[in-house]
Design a protein around this motif. Structure first.
Motif, mmCIF file in Angstrom:
data_model
loop_
_atom_site.group_PDB
_atom_site.id
_atom_site.type_symbol
_atom_site.label_atom_id
_atom_site.label_comp_id
_atom_site.label_asym_id
_atom_site.label_seq_id
_atom_site.Cartn_x
_atom_site.Cartn_y
_atom_site.Cartn_z
ATOM 1 N N TYR A 148 4.187 2.827 6.464
ATOM 2 C CA TYR A 148 2.863 3.086 5.893
ATOM 3 C C TYR A 148 2.065 4.020 6.808
ATOM 4 C CZ TYR A 148 -1.940 2.084 4.376
ATOM 5 O OH TYR A 148 -3.241 2.196 3.949
ATOM 6 N N ASN A 190 -1.918 6.179 -5.158
ATOM 7 C CA ASN A 190 -1.748 4.882 -5.829
ATOM 8 C C ASN A 190 -2.999 4.015 -5.902
ATOM 9 O OD1 ASN A 190 -2.114 3.863 -3.262
ATOM 10 N ND2 ASN A 190 -0.094 2.924 -3.094
ATOM 11 N N THR A 191 -4.202 4.563 -5.632
ATOM 12 C CA THR A 191 -5.324 3.642 -5.407
ATOM 13 C C THR A 191 -6.380 3.616 -6.511
ATOM 14 O OG1 THR A 191 -4.952 3.967 -3.042
ATOM 15 C CG2 THR A 191 -6.989 2.865 -3.671
ATOM 16 N N VAL A 212 -4.459 -1.738 -8.270
ATOM 17 C CA VAL A 212 -5.457 -1.657 -7.213
ATOM 18 C C VAL A 212 -6.800 -1.479 -7.928
ATOM 19 C CG1 VAL A 212 -6.141 -0.613 -5.045
ATOM 20 C CG2 VAL A 212 -3.727 -0.676 -5.666
ATOM 21 N N LEU A 262 0.808 -1.218 0.000
ATOM 22 C CA LEU A 262 0.000 0.000 0.000
ATOM 23 C C LEU A 262 0.845 1.273 0.000
ATOM 24 C CD1 LEU A 262 -2.822 -0.987 2.533
ATOM 25 C CD2 LEU A 262 -2.573 -1.573 0.119
ATOM 26 N N HIS A 300 -12.566 2.969 3.945
ATOM 27 C CA HIS A 300 -12.032 2.829 2.589
ATOM 28 C C HIS A 300 -13.048 3.173 1.501
ATOM 29 C CE1 HIS A 300 -9.226 1.491 -0.395
ATOM 30 N NE2 HIS A 300 -10.133 0.695 -0.930
ATOM 31 N N MET A 326 -10.430 2.999 9.535
ATOM 32 C CA MET A 326 -10.064 2.967 8.123
ATOM 33 C C MET A 326 -11.355 2.964 7.310
ATOM 34 S SD MET A 326 -7.845 0.033 6.305
ATOM 35 C CE MET A 326 -6.628 0.445 5.085
ATOM 36 N N LYS A 368 -5.649 8.597 -3.272
ATOM 37 C CA LYS A 368 -5.353 7.668 -2.161
ATOM 38 C C LYS A 368 -5.946 8.277 -0.914
ATOM 39 C CE LYS A 368 -1.687 5.075 0.212
ATOM 40 N NZ LYS A 368 -2.003 3.716 -0.270
ATOM 41 N N GLU A 369 -6.489 7.428 -0.067
ATOM 42 C CA GLU A 369 -7.271 7.914 1.060
ATOM 43 C C GLU A 369 -6.480 8.696 2.105
ATOM 44 O OE1 GLU A 369 -8.563 3.903 1.744
ATOM 45 O OE2 GLU A 369 -7.644 3.847 3.711
ATOM 46 N N TYR A 396 -13.796 -3.793 2.585
ATOM 47 C CA TYR A 396 -13.119 -2.740 1.823
ATOM 48 C C TYR A 396 -14.016 -2.170 0.733
ATOM 49 C CZ TYR A 396 -8.876 -3.117 4.378
ATOM 50 O OH TYR A 396 -7.974 -3.049 5.396
ATOM 51 N N HIS A 397 -14.778 -3.056 0.067
ATOM 52 C CA HIS A 397 -15.501 -2.599 -1.128
ATOM 53 C C HIS A 397 -16.965 -3.001 -1.099
ATOM 54 C CE1 HIS A 397 -11.212 -2.884 -2.532
ATOM 55 N NE2 HIS A 397 -11.491 -1.596 -2.489
ATOM 56 N N PHE A 448 -6.361 -7.792 5.277
ATOM 57 C CA PHE A 448 -4.918 -7.615 5.042
ATOM 58 C C PHE A 448 -4.101 -8.360 6.086
ATOM 59 C CE2 PHE A 448 -6.391 -3.836 2.718
ATOM 60 C CZ PHE A 448 -5.695 -4.025 1.537
HETATM 61 C C1 V55 Z 1 -6.491 -0.208 0.219
HETATM 62 C C2 V55 Z 1 -5.543 0.193 -0.695
HETATM 63 C C3 V55 Z 1 -4.682 1.224 -0.357
HETATM 64 C C4 V55 Z 1 -4.781 1.828 0.878
HETATM 65 C C5 V55 Z 1 -5.738 1.421 1.770
HETATM 66 O O1 V55 Z 1 -7.395 -1.883 -1.162
HETATM 67 C C6 V55 Z 1 -6.595 0.398 1.433
HETATM 68 C C7 V55 Z 1 -7.422 -1.288 -0.097
HETATM 69 C C8 V55 Z 1 -3.467 1.037 -2.377
HETATM 70 O O2 V55 Z 1 -3.695 1.673 -1.169
HETATM 71 O O3 V55 Z 1 -3.882 2.791 1.208
#
Ligand code: V55
Ligand code: FE
Length: 504
Positions: free
Chosen positions: A114, A133-134, A490, A71, A231, A229, A147-148, A295-296, A320
């Motif tokens: 991270y 990067n997401t 991702v 990540l 997401h 978190m 990215k969050e 997550y989704h 994770f």
């Molecule tokens: C995710 C991906 C991330 C992140 C937090 O897929 C969660 C879940 C690629 O970065 O920072």
């Protein structure tokens, strides 16, 4: 354009750790590339002409700490262009984030663990540390890499050059913007949010609405029950939904150099629901089960009785492995269980807990046609594992295992049903698919996805596949080999050629 990052680095340069985050499919590629005129096997349906963007984490220097994870990888923006002459172009470039530039300047990693700025080199303090990067998000003619943990970066959709950090013309107050936005096809508005909106470990959430022309028209802040978190989120025609799962952050832990996230198996989950154009003070919090994580989300919608249904790829713990390890949760892979899970609530009723049911198998990367966003979706697609597979899944991606099966699910009934499936053999994997609508209203459209295939010890081939979304089992209607190493993506986004032309 083909540069290998670190090619001019001294021979003594630090090596990537040999952990699951940096080997096999996850081995850093570090190459910017542009290939044109790739030949297609089969015929591209006219509907798919346009660009499929991918967000690919790929660290350009060995990490400062060996326990780093996928990540943290520097964001690369990649474009697969489906051309009218039945060829494909492929390009990939790093997002020139402030962090990427600061590390490029010195030739080594300067940012630490991270999402822990307290582990960075002292002389990068204050430099934006997001890696963008997401998700490549397309809205109102603009391409953003998100990215969050930070603000998005604007990207030129044709050249993939980085235009810079994006704050909606100076209007944005939140320090963060999610990688998961929801666009209402009926209004073309983009609904989104940022968590830890005013700094590390904060409970502040910024709820944002961007109008069809890209103007940030609403930013309201509220407090989550705890710092979690967050997401993804969801909308319906009339509501905004903010799920909270107990993967939590503590400022003390960060200051001690520890992990950003720890999953708390004994803490309640919550679902916050407010009228989507209302005031955040109207938020109602419904309680969910303890210790779960998702997550989704496939979608959320209101039924004829005004009940809100919300479908999530829910697990009994955090998906994770690196977060479970940091939390002292020692579970074997088969003990991590999940399902496409529906939470139903009456936003006007007296109940204070969600009602839970199962509508599909375990999996992730759920997908619906864009026009069904926030409206009833009788069906959807998602990735899963073939239970019949005679061998282990391909290792790779942020969770450590890639999916090998795509299914279409009926979720209109109380219990979902698998309507169609394409299961790939051992040694093959699928990245997150995107949906392309058909010009024919009776046709379910197309699915575009990148497929990985292991061909030898640490050798891989990759291809872009176009599937008939209503006949997955038939295999690709068109496919194109991409003659380069591709690291797992991702998220992706498909933009029709007409929208790209209009934006130029
Ligand atoms: C995710 C991906 C991330 C992140 C937090 O897929 C969660 C879940 C690629 O970065 O920072
Ligand atoms: Fe995601």
């Amino acid at each position: 354009m083909a540069t290998i990052a670190g090619a001019d680095a001294p021979a003594t340069a630090k090596q990537f750790p040999q952990t699951s985050h940096f080997v096999g499919l996850n081995q850093p590629v570090g190459q910017e590339l542009s290939l044109t005129g790739l030949s297609v096997e089969g015929t591209l349906p006219p509907e798919v002409l346009g660009s499929f963007y991918r967000a690919v984490p790929d660290p350009h220097f060995a990490p400062k700490f060996d326990d780093d994870n996928v990540l943290s990888g520097d964001g690369m923006i990649s474009r697969v262009s489906f051309n009218a002459d039945n060829t494909v172009d492929y390009a990939i470039r790093y997002v020139r984030t402030a962090r990427w530039l600061a590390e490029e300047d010195k030739g080594h990693a300067r940012f630490g663990r991270y999402r822990n700025p307290f582990t960075d080199d002292a002389d990068v303090a204050g430099i934006d540390r997001t890696v963008a990067n997401t998700t490549p998000v397309w809205h109102a003619g603009r391409l953003l890499m998100t990215k969050e943990d930070g603000r998005p970066y604007a990207i030129d959709p044709v050249t993939l050059e980085t235009r810079g950090s994006y704050d909606f013309g100076g209007k944005l107050k939140s320090k963060t913007v999610t990688a998961h936005v929801r666009i209402d096809a009926a209004t073309s508005e983009m609904f989104l949010y940022g968590y830890e909106a005013d700094g590390e470990a904060s409970t502040k959430i910024a709820y944002l609405i961007v109008d069809k022309d890209g103007h940030l028209t609403s930013e309201q802040w509220f407090d989550a029950p705890y710092c979690a978190m967050m997401h993804d989120f969801a909308i319906t025609e009339n509501y905004a939904l903010f799920p909270i799962y107990p993967t939590t952050c503590s400022l003390e832990r960060l200051k001690a150099g520890g992990d950003h996230w720890v999953h708390e198996q004994e803490t309640d989950s919550w679902l916050g629901i407010m009228p989507r154009y209302g005031n955040v003070s109207d938020m109602r919090w419904f309680k969910g089960p303890k210790g779960v994580s998702a997550y989704h989300f496939m979608n959320a919608f209101e039924d004829a009785n005004g009940i809100i249904h919300f479908d999530q790829c829910l697990s009994n713990t955090n998906a994770f492995p690196f977060i479970r390890e940091a939390s002292g949760i020692h579970m074997a892979p088969w003990e991590v269980q999940g399902a496409l899970t529906r939470w139903s609530v009456d936003p006007k009723g007296d109940a204070t807990d969600v009602t839970q049911s199962v509508v599909g198998p375990p999996g992730d990367f759920p997908l619906i046609p864009a026009r069904m966003q926030g409206r009833p979706n009788p069906y959807g697609w998602m990735l899963t594992m073939d239970p019949q597979m005679k061998g282990p899944p391909l290792a790779g991606g942020p969770v450590g295992a890639m999916f090998n099966t795509i299914i279409r699910l009926d979720v209109a009934g109380a219990a979902g049903q698998v309507l169609d499936a394409l299961a790939l053999p051992v040694g093959w994997s699928l990245n997150e698919p995107v949906h392309v609508p058909s010009n024919d209203p009776d046709h379910l459209g197309y699915i575009v996805t990148i497929v990985d295939h292991q061909t030898g010890d640490n050798q891989f081939e990759h291809a872009a596949w176009v599937l008939d979304a209503g006949a997955l089992h038939k295999g690709p209607v068109a496919k194109v080999a991409i003659p380069a190493r591709l690291r797992p993506q991702v998220h992706g986004w498909w933009v029709p050629q007409g929208a790209l032309d209009a934006a130029e």
